[in-house]
Each structure stands twice: as structure tokens, then as C-alpha cells.
Design a protein around this motif. Structure first.
Motif, PDB file in Angstrom:
ATOM      1  N   THR A   6       0.833  -1.203   0.000  1.00  0.00           N
ATOM      2  CA  THR A   6       0.000   0.000   0.000  1.00  0.00           C
ATOM      3  C   THR A   6       0.873   1.261   0.000  1.00  0.00           C
ATOM      4  O   THR A   6       2.087   1.191   0.182  1.00  0.00           O
ATOM      5  N   ASP A   7       0.213   2.389  -0.139  1.00  0.00           N
ATOM      6  CA  ASP A   7       0.874   3.683   0.067  1.00  0.00           C
ATOM      7  C   ASP A   7       0.379   4.320   1.368  1.00  0.00           C
ATOM      8  O   ASP A   7       0.399   5.537   1.512  1.00  0.00           O
ATOM      9  N   PHE A   8      -0.043   3.488   2.320  1.00  0.00           N
ATOM     10  CA  PHE A   8      -0.652   3.999   3.554  1.00  0.00           C
ATOM     11  C   PHE A   8       0.359   4.582   4.542  1.00  0.00           C
ATOM     12  O   PHE A   8      -0.020   5.327   5.439  1.00  0.00           O
ATOM     13  N   GLY A   9       1.646   4.215   4.432  1.00  0.00           N
ATOM     14  CA  GLY A   9       2.597   4.582   5.480  1.00  0.00           C
ATOM     15  C   GLY A   9       2.260   3.855   6.764  1.00  0.00           C
ATOM     16  O   GLY A   9       1.304   3.068   6.828  1.00  0.00           O
ATOM     17  N   LEU A  10       3.040   4.138   7.805  1.00  0.00           N
ATOM     18  CA  LEU A  10       2.856   3.402   9.063  1.00  0.00           C
ATOM     19  C   LEU A  10       2.352   4.280  10.200  1.00  0.00           C
ATOM     20  O   LEU A  10       2.131   3.813  11.306  1.00  0.00           O
ATOM     21  N   LEU A  11       2.144   5.582   9.966  1.00  0.00           N
ATOM     22  CA  LEU A  11       1.767   6.470  11.064  1.00  0.00           C
ATOM     23  C   LEU A  11       0.305   6.396  11.471  1.00  0.00           C
ATOM     24  O   LEU A  11      -0.036   6.417  12.651  1.00  0.00           O
ATOM     25  N   ASP A  12      -0.591   6.327  10.493  1.00  0.00           N
ATOM     26  CA  ASP A  12      -1.988   6.711  10.739  1.00  0.00           C
ATOM     27  C   ASP A  12      -2.922   5.592  11.192  1.00  0.00           C
ATOM     28  O   ASP A  12      -4.110   5.818  11.400  1.00  0.00           O
ATOM     29  N   GLY A  13      -2.410   4.368  11.317  1.00  0.00           N
ATOM     30  CA  GLY A  13      -3.268   3.285  11.765  1.00  0.00           C
ATOM     31  C   GLY A  13      -4.092   2.650  10.651  1.00  0.00           C
ATOM     32  O   GLY A  13      -4.883   1.745  10.913  1.00  0.00           O
ATOM     33  N   TYR A  14      -3.920   3.099   9.410  1.00  0.00           N
ATOM     34  CA  TYR A  14      -4.692   2.512   8.311  1.00  0.00           C
ATOM     35  C   TYR A  14      -4.320   1.035   8.102  1.00  0.00           C
ATOM     36  O   TYR A  14      -5.177   0.189   7.865  1.00  0.00           O
ATOM     37  N   VAL A  15      -3.025   0.735   8.183  1.00  0.00           N
ATOM     38  CA  VAL A  15      -2.574  -0.649   7.988  1.00  0.00           C
ATOM     39  C   VAL A  15      -3.121  -1.539   9.100  1.00  0.00           C
ATOM     40  O   VAL A  15      -3.577  -2.656   8.850  1.00  0.00           O
ATOM     41  N   ASP A  33       3.849  -7.944   5.290  1.00  0.00           N
ATOM     42  CA  ASP A  33       3.901  -6.629   4.662  1.00  0.00           C
ATOM     43  C   ASP A  33       4.924  -6.629   3.529  1.00  0.00           C
ATOM     44  O   ASP A  33       6.110  -6.857   3.781  1.00  0.00           O
ATOM     45  N   LEU A  34       4.477  -6.400   2.293  1.00  0.00           N
ATOM     46  CA  LEU A  34       5.467  -6.192   1.222  1.00  0.00           C
ATOM     47  C   LEU A  34       6.060  -4.809   1.374  1.00  0.00           C
ATOM     48  O   LEU A  34       7.254  -4.628   1.472  1.00  0.00           O
ATOM     49  N   THR A  35       5.222  -3.810   1.397  1.00  0.00           N
ATOM     50  CA  THR A  35       5.660  -2.450   1.703  1.00  0.00           C
ATOM     51  C   THR A  35       4.419  -1.589   1.907  1.00  0.00           C
ATOM     52  O   THR A  35       3.355  -1.861   1.339  1.00  0.00           O
ATOM     53  N   HIS A  36       4.555  -0.585   2.774  1.00  0.00           N
ATOM     54  CA  HIS A  36       3.509   0.430   2.909  1.00  0.00           C
ATOM     55  C   HIS A  36       4.069   1.806   2.578  1.00  0.00           C
ATOM     56  O   HIS A  36       3.424   2.819   2.798  1.00  0.00           O
ATOM     57  N   ASP A  37       5.271   1.812   2.026  1.00  0.00           N
ATOM     58  CA  ASP A  37       5.977   3.063   1.764  1.00  0.00           C
ATOM     59  C   ASP A  37       5.951   3.458   0.294  1.00  0.00           C
ATOM     60  O   ASP A  37       6.784   4.272  -0.150  1.00  0.00           O
ATOM     61  N   ILE A  38       5.034   2.887  -0.484  1.00  0.00           N
ATOM     62  CA  ILE A  38       4.854   3.346  -1.861  1.00  0.00           C
ATOM     63  C   ILE A  38       4.605   4.856  -1.818  1.00  0.00           C
ATOM     64  O   ILE A  38       3.865   5.350  -0.963  1.00  0.00           O
ATOM     65  N   GLU A  39       5.249   5.593  -2.718  1.00  0.00           N
ATOM     66  CA  GLU A  39       4.995   7.033  -2.803  1.00  0.00           C
ATOM     67  C   GLU A  39       3.497   7.223  -3.062  1.00  0.00           C
ATOM     68  O   GLU A  39       2.925   6.533  -3.919  1.00  0.00           O
ATOM     69  N   PRO A  40       2.837   8.129  -2.308  1.00  0.00           N
ATOM     70  CA  PRO A  40       1.385   8.260  -2.481  1.00  0.00           C
ATOM     71  C   PRO A  40       0.967   8.313  -3.952  1.00  0.00           C
ATOM     72  O   PRO A  40       1.521   9.094  -4.719  1.00  0.00           O
ATOM     73  N   TYR A  41       0.030   7.458  -4.304  1.00  0.00           N
ATOM     74  CA  TYR A  41      -0.582   7.400  -5.645  1.00  0.00           C
ATOM     75  C   TYR A  41       0.342   6.882  -6.750  1.00  0.00           C
ATOM     76  O   TYR A  41      -0.047   6.890  -7.918  1.00  0.00           O
TER      77      TYR A  41
ATOM     78  N   LEU B   5      16.864  -8.948  12.105  1.00  0.00           N
ATOM     79  CA  LEU B   5      17.575  -7.666  12.195  1.00  0.00           C
ATOM     80  C   LEU B   5      18.313  -7.483  10.878  1.00  0.00           C
ATOM     81  O   LEU B   5      19.150  -8.311  10.513  1.00  0.00           O
ATOM     82  N   THR B   6      17.976  -6.430  10.130  1.00  0.00           N
ATOM     83  CA  THR B   6      18.596  -6.201   8.820  1.00  0.00           C
ATOM     84  C   THR B   6      18.789  -4.712   8.563  1.00  0.00           C
ATOM     85  O   THR B   6      18.286  -3.866   9.307  1.00  0.00           O
ATOM     86  N   ASP B   7      19.504  -4.431   7.474  1.00  0.00           N
ATOM     87  CA  ASP B   7      19.585  -3.058   6.982  1.00  0.00           C
ATOM     88  C   ASP B   7      18.749  -2.913   5.707  1.00  0.00           C
ATOM     89  O   ASP B   7      19.024  -2.065   4.866  1.00  0.00           O
ATOM     90  N   PHE B   8      17.698  -3.731   5.573  1.00  0.00           N
ATOM     91  CA  PHE B   8      16.912  -3.779   4.326  1.00  0.00           C
ATOM     92  C   PHE B   8      15.953  -2.596   4.174  1.00  0.00           C
ATOM     93  O   PHE B   8      15.491  -2.306   3.069  1.00  0.00           O
ATOM     94  N   GLY B   9      15.613  -1.910   5.284  1.00  0.00           N
ATOM     95  CA  GLY B   9      14.556  -0.911   5.184  1.00  0.00           C
ATOM     96  C   GLY B   9      13.221  -1.581   4.893  1.00  0.00           C
ATOM     97  O   GLY B   9      13.136  -2.811   4.781  1.00  0.00           O
ATOM     98  N   LEU B  10      12.180  -0.765   4.750  1.00  0.00           N
ATOM     99  CA  LEU B  10      10.839  -1.337   4.583  1.00  0.00           C
ATOM    100  C   LEU B  10      10.234  -1.046   3.214  1.00  0.00           C
ATOM    101  O   LEU B  10       9.123  -1.455   2.908  1.00  0.00           O
ATOM    102  N   LEU B  11      10.963  -0.328   2.352  1.00  0.00           N
ATOM    103  CA  LEU B  11      10.364   0.067   1.074  1.00  0.00           C
ATOM    104  C   LEU B  11      10.353  -1.028   0.019  1.00  0.00           C
ATOM    105  O   LEU B  11       9.376  -1.201  -0.705  1.00  0.00           O
ATOM    106  N   ASP B  12      11.437  -1.776  -0.093  1.00  0.00           N
ATOM    107  CA  ASP B  12      11.699  -2.506  -1.329  1.00  0.00           C
ATOM    108  C   ASP B  12      11.150  -3.928  -1.399  1.00  0.00           C
ATOM    109  O   ASP B  12      11.351  -4.622  -2.388  1.00  0.00           O
ATOM    110  N   GLY B  13      10.515  -4.386  -0.319  1.00  0.00           N
ATOM    111  CA  GLY B  13       9.950  -5.725  -0.360  1.00  0.00           C
ATOM    112  C   GLY B  13      10.938  -6.824  -0.004  1.00  0.00           C
ATOM    113  O   GLY B  13      10.592  -8.005  -0.032  1.00  0.00           O
ATOM    114  N   TYR B  14      12.177  -6.473   0.342  1.00  0.00           N
ATOM    115  CA  TYR B  14      13.164  -7.494   0.695  1.00  0.00           C
ATOM    116  C   TYR B  14      12.743  -8.232   1.972  1.00  0.00           C
ATOM    117  O   TYR B  14      12.884  -9.445   2.075  1.00  0.00           O
ATOM    118  N   VAL B  15      12.252  -7.489   2.962  1.00  0.00           N
ATOM    119  CA  VAL B  15      11.830  -8.118   4.216  1.00  0.00           C
ATOM    120  C   VAL B  15      10.661  -9.072   3.969  1.00  0.00           C
ATOM    121  O   VAL B  15      10.606 -10.177   4.511  1.00  0.00           O
TER     122      VAL B  15
END
Lengths: 256, 256, 256
Positions: A6-15, A33-41, B5-15
């Protein structure tokens, strides 16, 4: 197993709310979680990461992808059943790469049967009210045909493929990872046909074609974890070093 | 339980890919993220956080630590079995603090038996293809001796310990947490021998030695959650206030 | 199901330690992260997000909320049992919105029975040593009355409600989400009484009252996922566009 992109981020409780509806329906499913840090939209980034990351999951995985600027409008919610997993997502192009990879081997349904939705359905959070609940029911064994009628025209944007011209293979940067590695759309198999290659990017020529990050002292090209040609810098960020961005050209040609 | 424990970050789907292989082998294991925000390639930070955080987990926990600039090279993959848990990690010093704490009480194996790996093994993502799968098999009860032969020479960098000189105990900042608290390498037990202490850091003298964050109005020293001396600022960031960094000296001496 | 809301961030391993103690007591519970990105010590933000997000969880959910500047002091640890779930948290106002919503329908206990704590109890990390273990025991069916005596005076700060004045409803921005959407404290039901509304914010008048984000080209007002009036900008950040902040006034009046 259910994955979330998603592009929800982790702050707002949406996930958290999305996970709550899934666990309420199926408390025993594993959610990853694959990622929630997709750039919005950003649907291009989403389509790429969804396709590449989901490849490594078992084929009975259900992938929920919610980057959804048209939420609440008439855009259709979709379920795509492919040999590489099932995908629950809005019909906005986010499935382009997945469907293009699995062209002819996928069946796509419009999610229209409201039996498996959460009610009342909000007009701004279909992840929680439609996509999550449907994925949870699928993880319990729901027949995909039950979610709605089959459709033949999901939105499928053309995926940029590298092209051969003048004896060179011209591709582009499609993703930059956390380490500053430049992920290209040049399939690693294309490199196998050549005994030695040079890579041209941002006015630099890279001749170090290596197998892993410790085989070069500086800029290098290697087959990366995304199964494509990757440009990296030993212990540094190739993106910063080259001032490179998604969309920049990458050219591969025979070494002199 | 398996921790990551990794340096993967959460964006790229590695985790996500790492978790997928673990759940595919053992769908019933609990996976806990220690952190994925290690600064890329920072083995000192990794070694410290891995050692301190893992202490609080049950001894049958399997810790997967992947900060791995030498991935794909000949550096060995290791399994360390200690009284405080098992550790799956590359042989690059990331286990230094763990092995130093558990010196003489640990057995280290080279992970060489490819039976428990994921195939094909990539040259850039051993977290997914070696460390994750081996950890998953261990969580199912695999005998550690099955992963490969015992080794006696894992890379173990000396861990900086505070030293006594001129009646002062000289240590350093080894970590700065999210709140700007300065975590030192001065064991809390060292403080117990003194009735009153002064702490000297960045040209400031702190005499407020307290038990918790609400007992001082300003800068304070206290035994922190990492079980070492910690410098904190009430409702603020000690790191910003003092312009302090990892590696800065911290000195403890008898109060006047 | 246990949820977690903290200001711990994801770098330092604090969240991992909290999960470890929960899983050690109840390996079969599902843990869902609400958020760990609360601004350090921000109890207003915590109280709002905890109340709004927890509403969507099943009533047997146990919510652990640890934003706790007074950790280790005499502030009481509390358990609030409400029709919308149970809440384990310090007595510092973090439960204000939850208790105000559930006024007269909640029972609050002081967590004093050390049987269900982790020992030794640190003075700086009660999340790991008190709140987490108690939540885990509750998830196993522990009777709430066993945690300690009932109390009648939990700290409950007044929650700002919008007020009617001169025919206008005056509220404020209480949260800004990742997309830059401005979440207000104006309940969506208040909007139902009006056929057409105008919204006044930061010297701009918004007359586009819509149902979802794709129904306007620019600034819009709509009932959002938090069930309150939300100000959004199509494909952009309303917060940046308006230079808006939490606490800014939002005024709703009849459209001309």
C-alpha cells in the motif's frame, strides 16, 4: 498467506485497521507486509514492486495491493488469479506488470458480490471494507468465481521493455532501492548471451560486470535480486554517485 | 520464535520475501522484527543492537541478522548456538558482541549443508536464500549440527569496554535511540559500586543520577533499558541538546 | 488480538522486545501494530489515534498504548475495559478520548497485581515489563478484576469538541495523515443535517463537499475514514497547499 502492498505509510493506523478485518475473518492466516511506503498514488512503482516481489511467494498466496487514488469512484475492484498468486486490487493499472507477465494465464474477476465485503462500506477506505475482507475470505478457501463476474478488460498499461537499436540494448531505471542500487528493466537473461558487456549510464561506462557487490571497488553492474541488471557502488549509493533517477536511460552494448 | 535484524529498510519488499520463505517452511512460527533500519552496512550498530535486544528473548529464539556487504563472496554463513539464543548471520563481525558476551559458552557452525537452502541461490540475497530458510528449519527442530561443520574462528572484533584511568571510568556513546537518549557502554552494575557519581560528557557535568526520566528537569544520567548508563533530557533529545554522536566519550567519576 | 500503539519508532528494537514478552506468554495471539510513529511524548496525537483506530477492531481486542513520559514514576498503570475493547496504558491522559467516548460504559482498574508483570521490572521500560505481559495474560482469558482494584479517577483531559457559534460550527484540525489530508474533529453526522455546506479554513472557502477523492479537481471536503470531516486535495497534500497544522481552525457554515 496474505501480503499487503500500500501507500498507507505506518503512522496513521490505516494498515492496522486493514489487518484487523483480515484477522477477524481468518485469525490463522499469516500476513506479510510487502511495503507500505509506496509514494502516495505512484502506480508505476506499485506495479513494478508488486510484480517483482510477489514472484517469490508460494502460488497460493493472496496479494492485496491498495494504491487507490480513485477509491470510492466507479473504478472496479478486481481479483486476478494467476499461476504466481492471486491479486486483489483496484482496476487502475496497478496490476499491469503482473498481468503482462502472466498474459494468457490469468483470470480476472470484478469483485461485485457484496456478501464478502465489510459493511457499511466507506467511500474512502476500500482497503479495509472491500479488498481486505475479500482477501481474508479467499484465504479461507472461497472460490474466486464467487466474488463476481469474469472481466476481459482490466486496465493494463504497457510495461516498458528494453529495446534493441544499433546493436545496443536500451533500457531504463525502474526502481532505486534503499542502498541506492539502480534496478533496471533489463532482464538478467539478456545478459547471458554476451561474454562481456559494457553498460552506459549517465555519461559513465561500466565494464565491471560482476556477480556480487564485493567483486568491484567502484561502480559495477550485476544481476540483482530483482532478476534484472542492477548498477551498484561498493559500500555506497550508485544513485547519489550518479545523480540517477527512475526513468533514466541505461544502455548495454558489447565490450570493446 | 524467529527475529529479524537487517539493513533492508521497509520500502523494497526485501523483508517481505525473507518472511515468505520462512512462513513457507514453517507457517506456525512467530516472526518478530527487531529492526530493519540499521544504517546500510553498519556492522558496529548491528552488533550492539543484536546483542542487547536479543538478551530479552527466550533462549530457544532464533535470531536472523543480515547486514551483509560481502554477500555472494566467500565469507562464510554462520550459526552460533548460545545460552541466550541461536544466531544465523554472515561471518563479518556482526556476531562480535553476542560471541564476546557468551565467550566459552557458544558453539559456532559454518552453514554449508545446502539441503536447507532455497534454490537457486542468488549471489546478492542470501537472507532470502540461505539465512531465512536455515532459521525456519531450525525453528522446526533441525539439529544445529546438521547445518555444517563446527568452526573455531568466527570473525569477532574486540568490543570497546570502558576503562578505568586516574580514578575515572571512561566509556563512550554506542547508540542513540529515537528519543535522543545516549546509550553508553558503561554497564549499570559498575554504577552500583558508587554512592554518588558525576558524569562528564561534551563539556557538561551531570550530577543528576536518577532512576527514571521524570526525576529530573534537565539532563540526567540513569540506568537505561539497555542495562547501561544512559544520558537523557527530560521531554527532549539529549543528542540534539549536547550535539552528541556515537563514539563520543563519556566519563564517570566520584561526585565531589 | 492485541494491538500496539507507541512512540518507540522502529529502529531501536524496543517494539521487538515488547512483542517477545507477549509471544512468550501467548504464542498464539495475533499482534497488530497500530503505529509506532507517534511523535515522542505526544499524548494528544496518541489519544486521538488510539480512539479512532481502535473503534474498528473487534470488542475482544486488547489495545496496548505506551506513550509514557512518566515511566518509572508513581503514575499508575491502568486497564480500561470498554464496550469497544480493553486498553492497557499509563494513567497520563492517553485514554482521554477512549474514556470520553465510552463515558459511563467503562470500568477502569489500576494494574497493581505484580503476578502478571515481568520481573525484574525496569524503571524505564514498563511497556516490556508491565503493559505487554498484562495484555498477554488478558488475551489468555485473565479476569480483568485480577489485575488490581477498580479506580474512579483516571486522568481524562477534556476532548475538544466543535462548538456552534453565530450559526457556524467551529472545529479544528486534530490530525494530518500521510497523504496530507486534514482530519478534523467535526463529526460526519453533523454534516448530515445540512443540504449544502461551505467550509472555511486558512482563508479559503471550500464548497466542494464530495463523497470521495476523485470527485473534485482541487480542494475538497468529505466525510473521511476517521468518520469526521476531512479536507483533501486531489492528488496532492492539502496540508502543504494550505500550510495547515494540527490545531488550526476549521469552520463549517451553510452555503450561500
Amino acid at each position: 498467506m496474505i501480503t499487503l502492498l500500500t501507500d498507507f505509510g505506518l503512522l496513521d493506523g490505516y494498515v492496522g485497521q486493514l489487518k484487523a478485518v483480515i484477522f477477524e475473518i481468518n485469525p490463522f492466516v499469516n500476513i506479510v507486509d510487502l511495503t507500505h511506503d509506496i509514494e502516495p498514488y505512484n502506480l508505476t512503482q506499485s506495479a513494478f514492486l508488486l510484480s517483482k516481489t510477489s514472484e517469490r511467494f508460494p502460488p497460493d498466496t493472496i496479494h492485496v495491493a491498495v494504491v487507490d487514488p480513485g477509491v470510492g469512484s466507479t473504478r472496479r475492484p478486481l481479483l486476478a488469479v494467476t499461476p504466481k498468486g492471486s491479486f486483489v486490487a483496484p482496476d487502475n493499472g496497478i496490476l499491469s506488470a503482473v498481468l503482462s507477465e502472466q498474459s494468457g494465464r490469468s483470470t480476472v474477476f470484478q469483485i461485485s458480490n457484496q456478501t464478502y465485503w465489510r459493511h457499511p462500506v466507506s467511500s474512502t477506505f476500500h482497503g479495509r471494507d472491500i479488498f481486505g475482507p475479500v482477501a481474508a475470505h479467499l484465504s479461507l478457501g472461497l472460490d474466486p468465481e464467487k466474488v463476481g463476474e469474469e472481466v476481459s478488460d482490466p486496465i493494463c498499461h504497457p510495461v516498458n521493455k528494453p529495446i534493441w537499436a544499433d546493436g545496443k540494448l536500451q533500457g531504463e531505471i525502474v526502481h532505486i532501492d534503499r542502498f541506492g542500487n539502480l534496478i533496471t528493466n533489463i532482464d538478467r537473461e539478456l545478459m547471458n548471451y554476451r561474454s562481456s558487456l559494457s553498460v552506459f549510464i549517465k555519461n559513465e561506462v561500466i565494464t565491471d560486470l560482476v556477480a556480487n557487490y564485493s567483486q568491484s571497488e567502484g561502480l559495477m553492474a550485476l544481476p540483482g535480486s530483482f532478476d534484472t541488471l542492477e548498477i551498484a557502488l561498493n559500500h555506497g549509493s550508485a544513485a547519489k554517485h550518479l545523480n540517477a533517477h527512475v526513468g533514466d536511460n541505461v544502455c548495454v552494448f558489447d565490450a570493446f
